[in-house]
Motif scaffolding. Sequence first.
Motif, PDB file in Angstrom:
ATOM      1  N   LEU A  52      -7.363   1.567   3.468  1.00 49.72           N
ATOM      2  CA  LEU A  52      -6.934   2.722   3.690  1.00 49.72           C
ATOM      3  C   LEU A  52      -7.134   2.915   5.436  1.00 49.72           C
ATOM      4  CD1 LEU A  52      -9.947   4.958   2.677  1.00 49.72           C
ATOM      5  CD2 LEU A  52      -7.307   5.154   1.610  1.00 49.72           C
ATOM      6  N   PRO A  72      -4.296   0.508  -1.746  1.00 50.81           N
ATOM      7  CA  PRO A  72      -5.354   0.563  -2.471  1.00 50.81           C
ATOM      8  C   PRO A  72      -5.392   0.891  -3.596  1.00 50.81           C
ATOM      9  CG  PRO A  72      -4.932   2.336  -0.054  1.00 50.81           C
ATOM     10  CD  PRO A  72      -3.429   1.606  -0.831  1.00 50.81           C
ATOM     11  N   PHE A  81     -16.969   8.411  -1.014  1.00 53.37           N
ATOM     12  CA  PHE A  81     -16.933   9.202   0.461  1.00 53.37           C
ATOM     13  C   PHE A  81     -17.983  10.164   0.598  1.00 53.37           C
ATOM     14  CE2 PHE A  81     -12.414   8.436  -1.075  1.00 53.37           C
ATOM     15  CZ  PHE A  81     -12.335   8.076   0.341  1.00 53.37           C
ATOM     16  N   ALA A  85     -15.161  14.028  -1.742  1.00 57.07           N
ATOM     17  CA  ALA A  85     -14.170  14.584  -1.450  1.00 57.07           C
ATOM     18  C   ALA A  85     -13.534  14.314  -3.057  1.00 57.07           C
ATOM     19  CB  ALA A  85     -13.253  12.977  -0.675  1.00 57.07           C
ATOM     20  N   TYR A  87     -11.929  16.608  -5.605  1.00 56.11           N
ATOM     21  CA  TYR A  87     -10.399  17.479  -5.675  1.00 56.11           C
ATOM     22  C   TYR A  87     -10.752  18.242  -5.868  1.00 56.11           C
ATOM     23  CZ  TYR A  87      -8.936  12.296  -6.147  1.00 56.11           C
ATOM     24  OH  TYR A  87      -8.994  10.538  -6.264  1.00 56.11           O
ATOM     25  N   PHE A  98      -9.312  11.589 -13.459  1.00 55.44           N
ATOM     26  CA  PHE A  98      -7.915  11.422 -12.349  1.00 55.44           C
ATOM     27  C   PHE A  98      -7.447  10.344 -12.217  1.00 55.44           C
ATOM     28  CE2 PHE A  98      -5.740  11.592  -8.109  1.00 55.44           C
ATOM     29  CZ  PHE A  98      -5.318  12.035  -8.892  1.00 55.44           C
ATOM     30  N   GLY A  99      -8.699   9.182 -12.080  1.00 52.45           N
ATOM     31  CA  GLY A  99      -8.503   8.117 -11.705  1.00 52.45           C
ATOM     32  C   GLY A  99      -8.213   7.028 -12.976  1.00 52.45           C
ATOM     33  N   HIS A 103      -4.028   5.623 -14.081  1.00 51.11           N
ATOM     34  CA  HIS A 103      -4.055   4.132 -14.388  1.00 51.11           C
ATOM     35  C   HIS A 103      -3.968   4.085 -16.059  1.00 51.11           C
ATOM     36  CE1 HIS A 103      -6.053   3.084 -11.175  1.00 51.11           C
ATOM     37  NE2 HIS A 103      -5.657   1.597 -10.952  1.00 51.11           N
ATOM     38  N   ARG A 146     -17.449   9.956 -10.072  1.00 51.68           N
ATOM     39  CA  ARG A 146     -15.769   9.300 -10.818  1.00 51.68           C
ATOM     40  C   ARG A 146     -15.608   8.264  -9.896  1.00 51.68           C
ATOM     41  NH1 ARG A 146     -12.888  12.837  -5.914  1.00 51.68           N
ATOM     42  NH2 ARG A 146     -13.673  11.016  -4.631  1.00 51.68           N
ATOM     43  N   ARG A 150     -14.240   3.943 -13.641  1.00 49.72           N
ATOM     44  CA  ARG A 150     -13.016   3.541 -13.204  1.00 49.72           C
ATOM     45  C   ARG A 150     -13.774   2.002 -13.641  1.00 49.72           C
ATOM     46  NH1 ARG A 150     -10.505   3.895  -9.187  1.00 49.72           N
ATOM     47  NH2 ARG A 150      -9.541   2.151  -9.375  1.00 49.72           N
TER      48      ARG A 150
ATOM     49  N   LYS B 160      -9.405  14.605   4.752  1.00 44.67           N
ATOM     50  CA  LYS B 160      -8.194  13.610   4.625  1.00 44.67           C
ATOM     51  C   LYS B 160      -8.180  12.524   3.562  1.00 44.67           C
ATOM     52  CE  LYS B 160      -8.765  10.196   8.620  1.00 44.67           C
ATOM     53  NZ  LYS B 160     -10.224  10.388   8.135  1.00 44.67           N
ATOM     54  N   GLU B 161      -9.928  12.546   3.207  1.00 39.79           N
ATOM     55  CA  GLU B 161     -10.093  12.177   2.276  1.00 39.79           C
ATOM     56  C   GLU B 161     -10.022  12.627   0.996  1.00 39.79           C
ATOM     57  OE1 GLU B 161     -12.078  13.345   4.866  1.00 39.79           O
ATOM     58  OE2 GLU B 161     -13.637  11.946   5.534  1.00 39.79           O
ATOM     59  N   LEU B 162     -10.013  13.759   0.867  1.00 38.11           N
ATOM     60  CA  LEU B 162      -9.149  13.815  -0.495  1.00 38.11           C
ATOM     61  C   LEU B 162      -7.831  13.111  -0.648  1.00 38.11           C
ATOM     62  CD1 LEU B 162      -9.720  17.796  -0.735  1.00 38.11           C
ATOM     63  CD2 LEU B 162     -10.977  15.954  -1.844  1.00 38.11           C
ATOM     64  N   GLU B 164      -6.754  10.328   0.446  1.00 34.62           N
ATOM     65  CA  GLU B 164      -7.905   9.002   0.267  1.00 34.62           C
ATOM     66  C   GLU B 164      -8.377   8.305  -0.917  1.00 34.62           C
ATOM     67  OE1 GLU B 164      -8.373   8.234   4.699  1.00 34.62           O
ATOM     68  OE2 GLU B 164     -10.407   8.269   4.119  1.00 34.62           O
ATOM     69  N   ALA B 165      -8.904   9.904  -1.421  1.00 34.97           N
ATOM     70  CA  ALA B 165      -9.770   9.056  -2.686  1.00 34.97           C
ATOM     71  C   ALA B 165      -8.850   8.982  -3.956  1.00 34.97           C
ATOM     72  CB  ALA B 165     -10.727  10.456  -3.148  1.00 34.97           C
ATOM     73  N   ALA B 166      -7.678  10.306  -4.284  1.00 37.42           N
ATOM     74  CA  ALA B 166      -6.236  10.165  -5.236  1.00 37.42           C
ATOM     75  C   ALA B 166      -6.166   8.371  -4.362  1.00 37.42           C
ATOM     76  CB  ALA B 166      -5.470  10.971  -4.148  1.00 37.42           C
ATOM     77  N   MET B 167      -5.397   8.480  -2.851  1.00 37.75           N
ATOM     78  CA  MET B 167      -4.993   6.899  -2.911  1.00 37.75           C
ATOM     79  C   MET B 167      -6.289   5.202  -3.705  1.00 37.75           C
ATOM     80  SD  MET B 167      -3.500   6.907   0.444  1.00 37.75           S
ATOM     81  CE  MET B 167      -2.993   5.572   1.312  1.00 37.75           C
ATOM     82  N   ILE B 168      -6.921   5.797  -3.248  1.00 33.53           N
ATOM     83  CA  ILE B 168      -7.772   5.041  -4.355  1.00 33.53           C
ATOM     84  C   ILE B 168      -7.827   5.091  -5.995  1.00 33.53           C
ATOM     85  CG2 ILE B 168     -10.383   3.472  -5.010  1.00 33.53           C
ATOM     86  CD1 ILE B 168     -10.642   4.212  -1.955  1.00 33.53           C
ATOM     87  N   ASP B 169      -8.338   6.021  -6.158  1.00 32.91           N
ATOM     88  CA  ASP B 169      -7.537   6.560  -7.786  1.00 32.91           C
ATOM     89  C   ASP B 169      -6.541   5.732  -8.088  1.00 32.91           C
ATOM     90  OD1 ASP B 169     -10.095   7.421  -8.620  1.00 32.91           O
ATOM     91  OD2 ASP B 169      -9.498   9.262  -8.835  1.00 32.91           O
TER      92      ASP B 169
END
Lengths: 355, 269
Positions: A52, A72, A81, A85, A87, A98-99, A103, A146, A150, B160-162, B164-169
Amino acid sequence: MNLIELRSVSKKYGNTEAVKNFDLTIKEREFIVLVGPSGCGKSTTLRIIAGLEELSEGTVLIGNQIVNDLAPKDRDIAMVFQNYALYPHMSVYNNMAFGLRMHKVSKDEIDLRVRECAEILELTDLLNRKPRQLSGGQKQRVALGRAIVRKTKFFLLDEPLSNLDAKLRVQMRAEIIKLHRKLKATMIYVTHDQIEAMTMGDRIVVMKEGEIQQLGTPDEIYNYPLNLFVAGFIGMPPMNFLDWDPGVILGVRPEHIRLSEKKGGAGLTDAARSSNKEYSISGNVEVIEYTGAEKQVFLQTSFGQLVVRTEPGQSIMEGHGYTLSFNAQNIHLFDQSSGMRLQHGFSKKISVINE
Amino acid sequence: MKRLAANLLLIILSAVYVFPIVWLIMISFKYQVDIFSIPPKWIFAPTLEHYRNVFLNSSVIDFLANSLIIAVGTTGLGLLVSLLAAYGCTHYASKISNRFIYSLFLLRMLPGVAVVVPIYLVASKTAMLDNYLTLILVHVCIVLPIAVLMLQNFILDIPKELEEAAMIDGCSRFGAFKRVVLPLMGPGLIATSVLSLIMSWNEFLFSMTLSGYSTQTLPVGVTAFMADKTINWGEIAAMGVVMIIPVAIFTLTVQKYLVKGLTMGAVKE
């Protein structure tokens, strides 16, 4: 196999260096804790591993692959986090799914894994709720869920417990340790709380101003702090520091001092006596803090204020003079100007990072 | 007592805003004689004469269609451009991007009259007069500064963590934007589109100058009832009412989100 390796990693924001020349090798299945006061660069380090944050210098390796420029999403990581964080527009179920959807995991497999994971974290009844309908502790568990759903090789946790109340924090601490054993995954955990670091980490990285102060097991960090900062940061109440000889600071932990009735009157302080094995000084009790399990006694001595932990049963009176004695085995000597540890007897046992 | 005073103030304020609309509606139903009577008549025999004139003797339906095409086009294109601009300026923030946002306001500070002639000349030289695209582009320029600023505030409200979380997901940056940021911006998008729709719908100066027979909008169409010697107030009022109705319906439909959207930028939850 070394799972994650950071080689001379630096991160600059303008002129300030958040992380300086950072070297760290994290082993597979290790629970490693980055600890330090706020602004010490621990979160930045974690975010560099996550991808990040771009690094200014150095190399990050995952497996044996250099991942400096890897997004990432391609790093096979999961992260929790500090503010969870979650959703907000998705149910607990979808937050966790979601994750996996991203994938391209099959629908049946997603369902299976989400439910299995919800079972572990006791979230089954909450799967249809939205994050705003959850309590802090529940949100925390969803955030963990969450991440673990994964089944990634490693987990990054950025102060995941700091928004919880004290009781829940202790409970979740144990939960996370259990999860770590169960998942057999590598966990990198960031906290400012030295108790979390001590109780959870296989190894601890103590950081200050972007630099590693000491790297070692909780035992090494506690018993052989490499410098004044580590000595004072780890342990509660903190280690007492006495200006012993010119240029030398003597550190002794509150639990290693014994209090005994002073013979021959109530003079405030006498000169310190030291033999080869035993040190003793005299002091006057100023304040006693009773915590139930122990008493923390604050004394004024000619070396400054000291705190001593005693049994709750020992009768101690405020305003009275006592003799404080401690064993030579339990002292830590530091150089006053550099702050570095002076004894080298156990330097083999500890990994020295700073020169 | 305090409540009473507050209510009284609200009533007075509402009256100030509602009165012109009520007056407009009244005129649109009055006979020509009643429109000019002094003192003004509050009770009168209504007529649909002006509406008949408007619908039979003018191309009001064409105007309505033109207005709709231009307003919707402006809102669509404007939202797309301003959303990307706002996102970019928020996440790749630098001294330049911050200045960029405020420099957009130069567009608003310039009086329209100052730029209308050059724009007219450019459009006429490039054969772009009487063209939907020209009007849409000009309207987008009018809407853009406010839209970017509004949307930027909505984006800043999303932690912004939301993302970032999505990007990590497993999302790319754009994926995170699409799947996490955009759905959370609903109220913001609605508030911004209402504003942009109304601004484009009411815009007169550029529509007047740059449109031709086939692209005249409603505000421009109204002027058809102003002749050299006479002004047909009844028809003008009727057309005004026709103009208000679509926007009013739209705004009332999305009112719930609008209020949420307009306050969301200001108040942290």
